[in-house]
Scaffold this active site. Structure first.
Site, mmCIF file in Angstrom:
data_model
loop_
_atom_site.group_PDB
_atom_site.id
_atom_site.type_symbol
_atom_site.label_atom_id
_atom_site.label_comp_id
_atom_site.label_asym_id
_atom_site.label_seq_id
_atom_site.Cartn_x
_atom_site.Cartn_y
_atom_site.Cartn_z
ATOM 1 N N ILE A 1 107.800 120.000 18.138
ATOM 2 C CA ILE A 1 108.049 121.233 17.376
ATOM 3 C C ILE A 1 107.479 121.107 15.952
ATOM 4 C CG2 ILE A 1 109.823 122.886 16.645
ATOM 5 C CD1 ILE A 1 111.630 121.585 18.891
ATOM 6 N N ASN B 1 107.775 108.371 11.882
ATOM 7 C CA ASN B 1 107.671 106.925 12.152
ATOM 8 C C ASN B 1 106.996 106.628 13.490
ATOM 9 O OD1 ASN B 1 109.611 107.586 14.009
ATOM 10 N ND2 ASN B 1 111.206 106.230 13.203
ATOM 11 N N PHE C 1 113.144 117.652 11.269
ATOM 12 C CA PHE C 1 113.031 117.557 12.730
ATOM 13 C C PHE C 1 113.366 116.146 13.229
ATOM 14 C CE2 PHE C 1 109.677 120.853 11.860
ATOM 15 C CZ PHE C 1 110.168 121.849 12.681
ATOM 16 N N SER D 1 120.782 122.687 18.078
ATOM 17 C CA SER D 1 120.483 122.957 19.489
ATOM 18 C C SER D 1 121.564 123.831 20.103
ATOM 19 C CB SER D 1 120.427 121.615 20.223
ATOM 20 O OG SER D 1 120.457 121.802 21.612
ATOM 21 N N TYR E 1 124.103 112.721 22.107
ATOM 22 C CA TYR E 1 123.071 113.561 21.472
ATOM 23 C C TYR E 1 123.689 114.863 20.968
ATOM 24 C CZ TYR E 1 119.320 116.958 21.003
ATOM 25 O OH TYR E 1 118.504 117.963 20.521
ATOM 26 N N LYS F 1 124.383 116.545 16.921
ATOM 27 C CA LYS F 1 124.023 117.862 16.378
ATOM 28 C C LYS F 1 125.264 118.547 15.814
ATOM 29 C CE LYS F 1 119.647 117.641 17.203
ATOM 30 N NZ LYS F 1 118.725 117.407 16.076
ATOM 31 N N ASN G 1 115.553 126.685 24.688
ATOM 32 C CA ASN G 1 114.698 125.697 25.388
ATOM 33 C C ASN G 1 113.228 125.849 25.017
ATOM 34 O OD1 ASN G 1 117.246 125.753 26.901
ATOM 35 N ND2 ASN G 1 116.203 124.411 28.328
HETATM 36 P P1 NAD Z 1 109.970 115.040 19.144
HETATM 37 O O1 NAD Z 1 110.555 113.750 19.599
HETATM 38 O O2 NAD Z 1 108.712 115.498 19.768
HETATM 39 O O3 NAD Z 1 109.746 114.998 17.571
HETATM 40 C C1 NAD Z 1 110.576 114.261 16.709
HETATM 41 C C2 NAD Z 1 109.668 113.446 15.794
HETATM 42 O O4 NAD Z 1 110.478 112.729 14.869
HETATM 43 C C3 NAD Z 1 108.855 112.405 16.567
HETATM 44 O O5 NAD Z 1 107.497 112.517 16.182
HETATM 45 C C4 NAD Z 1 109.437 111.073 16.131
HETATM 46 O O6 NAD Z 1 108.470 110.054 16.100
HETATM 47 C C5 NAD Z 1 109.995 111.401 14.760
HETATM 48 N N1 NAD Z 1 111.141 110.597 14.328
HETATM 49 C C6 NAD Z 1 112.281 110.334 15.012
HETATM 50 N N2 NAD Z 1 113.111 109.608 14.249
HETATM 51 C C7 NAD Z 1 112.477 109.406 13.053
HETATM 52 C C8 NAD Z 1 112.824 108.750 11.847
HETATM 53 N N3 NAD Z 1 113.982 108.099 11.719
HETATM 54 N N4 NAD Z 1 111.958 108.769 10.827
HETATM 55 C C9 NAD Z 1 110.765 109.416 10.944
HETATM 56 N N5 NAD Z 1 110.382 110.061 12.052
HETATM 57 C C10 NAD Z 1 111.233 110.048 13.103
HETATM 58 O O7 NAD Z 1 111.117 116.137 19.282
HETATM 59 P P2 NAD Z 1 111.010 117.711 19.167
HETATM 60 O O8 NAD Z 1 111.135 118.281 20.526
HETATM 61 O O9 NAD Z 1 109.885 118.099 18.306
HETATM 62 O O10 NAD Z 1 112.401 118.006 18.439
HETATM 63 C C11 NAD Z 1 112.490 118.142 17.039
HETATM 64 C C12 NAD Z 1 113.937 118.361 16.649
HETATM 65 O O11 NAD Z 1 114.446 119.494 17.352
HETATM 66 C C13 NAD Z 1 114.888 117.216 16.987
HETATM 67 O O12 NAD Z 1 115.838 117.112 15.954
HETATM 68 C C14 NAD Z 1 115.546 117.669 18.271
HETATM 69 O O13 NAD Z 1 116.817 117.095 18.445
HETATM 70 C C15 NAD Z 1 115.636 119.155 18.031
HETATM 71 N N6 NAD Z 1 115.731 119.946 19.270
HETATM 72 C C16 NAD Z 1 114.744 119.813 20.209
HETATM 73 C C17 NAD Z 1 114.827 120.551 21.387
HETATM 74 C C18 NAD Z 1 113.767 120.407 22.441
HETATM 75 O O14 NAD Z 1 114.004 120.833 23.582
HETATM 76 N N7 NAD Z 1 112.593 119.883 22.165
HETATM 77 C C19 NAD Z 1 115.904 121.413 21.586
HETATM 78 C C20 NAD Z 1 116.882 121.541 20.601
HETATM 79 C C21 NAD Z 1 116.771 120.797 19.439
HETATM 80 C C1 UD1 Z 2 118.307 119.642 27.978
HETATM 81 C C2 UD1 Z 2 119.536 119.013 27.420
HETATM 82 C C3 UD1 Z 2 119.890 119.684 26.112
HETATM 83 C C4 UD1 Z 2 118.713 119.576 25.151
HETATM 84 C C5 UD1 Z 2 117.484 120.178 25.815
HETATM 85 C C6 UD1 Z 2 116.275 120.016 24.969
HETATM 86 C C7 UD1 Z 2 120.781 118.145 29.332
HETATM 87 C C8 UD1 Z 2 122.002 118.292 30.162
HETATM 88 N N1 UD1 Z 2 120.604 119.078 28.385
HETATM 89 O O1 UD1 Z 2 118.578 121.042 28.186
HETATM 90 O O2 UD1 Z 2 121.024 119.083 25.544
HETATM 91 O O3 UD1 Z 2 118.996 120.265 23.944
HETATM 92 O O4 UD1 Z 2 117.248 119.539 27.078
HETATM 93 O O5 UD1 Z 2 115.747 118.735 25.030
HETATM 94 O O6 UD1 Z 2 120.003 117.242 29.515
HETATM 95 N N2 UD1 Z 2 115.705 121.237 35.913
HETATM 96 C C9 UD1 Z 2 115.376 121.077 37.247
HETATM 97 N N3 UD1 Z 2 114.586 120.032 37.593
HETATM 98 C C10 UD1 Z 2 114.094 119.143 36.672
HETATM 99 C C11 UD1 Z 2 114.427 119.321 35.314
HETATM 100 C C12 UD1 Z 2 115.251 120.374 34.972
HETATM 101 O O7 UD1 Z 2 115.797 121.846 38.105
HETATM 102 O O8 UD1 Z 2 113.389 118.197 37.050
HETATM 103 C C13 UD1 Z 2 116.548 122.382 35.533
HETATM 104 C C14 UD1 Z 2 117.849 121.997 34.867
HETATM 105 O O9 UD1 Z 2 118.878 121.817 35.805
HETATM 106 C C15 UD1 Z 2 118.078 123.191 33.953
HETATM 107 C C16 UD1 Z 2 116.679 123.704 33.625
HETATM 108 O O10 UD1 Z 2 115.827 123.141 34.612
HETATM 109 O O11 UD1 Z 2 118.739 124.190 34.657
HETATM 110 C C17 UD1 Z 2 116.214 123.262 32.263
HETATM 111 O O12 UD1 Z 2 116.400 121.854 32.150
HETATM 112 P P1 UD1 Z 2 115.871 121.014 30.903
HETATM 113 O O13 UD1 Z 2 114.460 121.360 30.635
HETATM 114 O O14 UD1 Z 2 116.203 119.578 31.161
HETATM 115 O O15 UD1 Z 2 116.712 121.574 29.689
HETATM 116 P P2 UD1 Z 2 118.307 121.714 29.535
HETATM 117 O O16 UD1 Z 2 119.035 120.975 30.576
HETATM 118 O O17 UD1 Z 2 118.602 123.155 29.388
#
Ligand code: NAD
Ligand code: UD1
Length: 345
Positions: A16, A36, A84, A128, A153, A157, A179
């Site tokens: 992101i 990092n 992030f 999240s 996790y 949050k 998502n």
């Molecule tokens: P990501 O893992 O792709 O990006 C996170 C980045 O942070 C990585 O590049 C990692 O190397 C860096 N990082 C981690 N710890 C660090 C530290 N201590 N110092 C410096 N860099 C560090 O994840 P993302 O999907 O881009 O998610 C970004 C944020 O959004 C996270 O806080 C995650 O929890 C939150 N979030 C993500 C999702 C999702 O589905 N991707 C959903 C809800 C919330």
């Molecule tokens: C998951 C995390 C959530 C996190 C989010 C973003 C869990 C229980 N929840 O959300 O806390 O914020 O990722 O990283 O892990 N699915 C399949 N087959 C697969 C993978 C997923 O059917 O191989 C389904 C899951 O059951 C779900 C949907 O696809 O219904 C989305 O799954 P996923 O992408 O893993 O996201 P979340 O579970 O919503």
């Protein structure tokens, strides 16, 4: 001529963060990246350079490193931080809770200490929809009660939200992402799942690419229209644009904090759901992928996955009206962009 404001982007080489760096630049801000490389690759910086037309400022380092972070604030004097950087794998957090609390909670506290010391008091935070757990009713509003976290996790949050709200000196835009999926339309940046993906879209695209044999749909007997779980999938570019809207809002001295009953928002801490407001089942996602790409997905319905929420999607009224942001890209675009990215990986 006004000088461009520096925005510190922790985790800016991640999924992101990297897309947000592009949107910040587009909006006239200067992103300063710290990462990092725990869950990203340095090649992302080359891709960003390619897309931006210049190499963005990048510091390889850890948010927990107070000396490095203080030096960075001294040198670049950021006006705000988008935080992030965190670990994000739910399963891993169950196995290694201390690692998650250390990075996601202690890391945040350490960052806040540095910000306070350096006089930076504006943050956009990555939360999240996991904080809602299994909601009683959908769509969820910001005022929907949060539920006890189902994993360390999720707990990080929830704790982070409390910590930020309690630190009233810090003005926070707390974005609860639904998502995030898809990739930049250029397919130069996207999501880099290390190892076997847990999330639906990377598993699906890797299956179609022949890296995985078959996608297992986790459960076909849920109380939904087709028996599979429902989620609010949002294109990562829409999500990235929401961060620019949140940064703009932090710089708007006339903003009026809107809060309904039960919404945790306060004078310094505003919460927004960042989703599309539409929920799709797993089977609908597979069908959308097939029709957007003309590819077949090899899948089978399997057992339910422990900890999965049945259905959750966002009420986006608040973010649409107060932040002035709404998602523009549809499911078909999300699938096309995710597939293009997979093909380039
Ligand atoms: P990501 O893992 O792709 O990006 C996170 C980045 O942070 C990585 O590049 C990692 O190397 C860096 N990082 C981690 N710890 C660090 C530290 N201590 N110092 C410096 N860099 C560090 O994840 P993302 O999907 O881009 O998610 C970004 C944020 O959004 C996270 O806080 C995650 O929890 C939150 N979030 C993500 C999702 C999702 O589905 N991707 C959903 C809800 C919330
Ligand atoms: C998951 C995390 C959530 C996190 C989010 C973003 C869990 C229980 N929840 O959300 O806390 O914020 O990722 O990283 O892990 N699915 C399949 N087959 C697969 C993978 C997923 O059917 O191989 C389904 C899951 O059951 C779900 C949907 O696809 O219904 C989305 O799954 P996923 O992408 O893993 O996201 P979340 O579970 O919503």
């Amino acid at each position: 001529m006004t000088t461009k404001q520096n925005i510190l982007v922790t985790g800016g080489l991640g999924f992101i963060g990297s897309h947000t760096v592009l949107c910040l630049n587009e909006a006239g801000y200067t992103p300063i990246i710290v990462d990092n490389l725990h869950n990203s690759r340095i090649e992302v910086l080359d891709a960003l350079e390619d897309l931006l037309g210049y190499r963005p400022i990048y510091i390889q380092g850890d948010v927990n490193d107070v000396q490095l972070m203080s030096g960075l604030f001294n040198e670049y004097n950021p006006s705000a931080v988008i935080h992030f950087a965190a670990h994000k794998a739910v399963g891993e957090s169950v196995e290694k809770p201390l690692m998650y609390y250390q990075n996601n909670v202690v890391g945040l506290i350490s960052l806040l200490e540095v910000m306070k010391g350096m006089g930076c008091s504006k943050m956009v935070f990555s939360s999240s929809c996991t904080v809602y757990g299994e909601p009683e009713a959908v769509p969820v509003k910001e005022s929907t009660p949060t539920r006890p976290a189902a994993s360390p996790y999720g707990a990080t949050k929830q704790m982070a939200e409390v910590i930020l709200k309690d630190n009233s000196w810090c003005e926070v835009q707390c974005l609860r992402y639904f998502n995030p999926v898809g990739a930049h339309p250029s397919a130069k940046i996207g999501e880099l799942p290390l190892g076997v993906p847990n999330n639906l879209i990377p598993y699906l695209t890797q299956t179609v690419a022949g890296i995985r044999e078959k996608l297992t749909v986790y459960g076909g007997d849920y109380p939904t229209s087709d028996g599979t779980c429902i989620r609010d999938y949002i294109h990562v570019m829409d999500l990235a644009e929401a961060h620019v809207a949140a940064i703009d809002r932090l710089f708007n001295p006339n903003r009026i904090i809107a809060s309904q009953e039960g919404d945790p928002s306060s004078e310094n801490f505003e919460v927004f759901n960042i989703g599309t407001g539409v929920g799709y089942s797993v089977l609908e996602v597979i069908a959308a992928f097939e029709s957007a790409t003309d590819e077949k997905v090899n899948y089978a319905i399997g057992d339910r996955r422990a900890g999965d929420v049945v259905a959750v999607w966002a009420d986006t009224n608040k973010v649409n009206n107060v932040l002035g942001w709404s998602a523009k890209r549809d499911l078909s675009t999300m699938m096309k962009d995710a597939w293009h990215w997979q093909q380039k990986c």
